[in-house]
Write a protein that holds these residues in place. Sequence first.
Motif, mmCIF file in Angstrom:
data_model
loop_
_atom_site.group_PDB
_atom_site.id
_atom_site.type_symbol
_atom_site.label_atom_id
_atom_site.label_comp_id
_atom_site.label_asym_id
_atom_site.label_seq_id
_atom_site.Cartn_x
_atom_site.Cartn_y
_atom_site.Cartn_z
ATOM 1 N N THR A 11 2.266 -19.148 24.973
ATOM 2 C CA THR A 11 1.348 -18.152 25.517
ATOM 3 C C THR A 11 2.083 -16.862 25.847
ATOM 4 N N PHE A 39 1.887 -24.962 28.812
ATOM 5 C CA PHE A 39 1.904 -23.581 28.348
ATOM 6 C C PHE A 39 3.363 -23.129 28.347
ATOM 7 N N ASP A 41 5.318 -20.197 28.233
ATOM 8 C CA ASP A 41 4.946 -18.798 28.455
ATOM 9 C C ASP A 41 6.136 -17.852 28.355
ATOM 10 N N THR A 48 -2.860 -15.884 32.717
ATOM 11 C CA THR A 48 -2.459 -17.135 32.079
ATOM 12 C C THR A 48 -2.007 -18.169 33.106
ATOM 13 N N ALA A 49 -1.247 -17.751 34.117
ATOM 14 C CA ALA A 49 -0.776 -18.687 35.135
ATOM 15 C C ALA A 49 -1.946 -19.282 35.912
ATOM 16 N N ALA A 52 -3.585 -21.898 33.754
ATOM 17 C CA ALA A 52 -2.778 -23.120 33.777
ATOM 18 C C ALA A 52 -3.060 -23.932 35.030
ATOM 19 N N LEU A 59 3.223 -24.910 33.426
ATOM 20 C CA LEU A 59 3.627 -23.596 32.931
ATOM 21 C C LEU A 59 5.150 -23.564 32.850
ATOM 22 N N THR A 61 8.312 -21.386 31.648
ATOM 23 C CA THR A 61 8.653 -20.012 31.295
ATOM 24 C C THR A 61 9.933 -19.972 30.466
#
Length: 227
Positions: A11, A39, A41, A48-49, A52, A59, A61
Amino acid sequence: MAAPISIVIPTLNAAANLGPSLSALSDGLFEGLVAELIFADGGSTDSTAEVADEVGARLITAPRGRGTQLAAGCAAAHGEWLLILHADTQLCANWTQAVRDHMNTKPDCAGWFRLRFNTSSPAGRLVAGWANLRARWFGLPYGDQGLLVRKSVYRAAGGYDEVPLMEDVALVRRLRLSPLDAVANTSAERYERDGWLRRGWRNLTTLALYYVGVSPERLAARYVSVK
């Protein structure tokens, strides 16, 4: 038996596209196929967070770049199988049966979905048809077609390269492949924005340059600059 599949979605400011994609995955949850949703990310600044959190996704990162993000997301996955999907890809209604059949009969192969664009344009049907032929004849499904692969097979193949472009091609060239008997609908927005012929030609020439040894970094810079 524990649910076998970790779904990994890269994402980047994808909140607006995630709703239909996630809705299509609900059958997998109800049928006990999906263990978790991840996700991967690359630094989203939209909601987006929050999405999620609402849907119970993890999530993860990572530095921006689909290869880097996917490598991180797959490394964090706990499921026996990985199902990698793009944020704007919506699986058709019968996807769970196709996935079950593949896992039961071809556990050492990676599976990909037939591509369809969410447009009635004849150009969309033509481009999707070529993509499906390329995947079947040359073993080169793109990320838009999804990828179902057992995690042990994924790891044995070396996983995703942490590159900004062509991470999907690099991985599938190291895998045994088999088509899934189901369809992945993906957004036609980029093609309709850039023009079907222009974007299709750009994708084809990018693939050709990759095959003759141009680095993914140079290809990514070219891809962005050719507007």
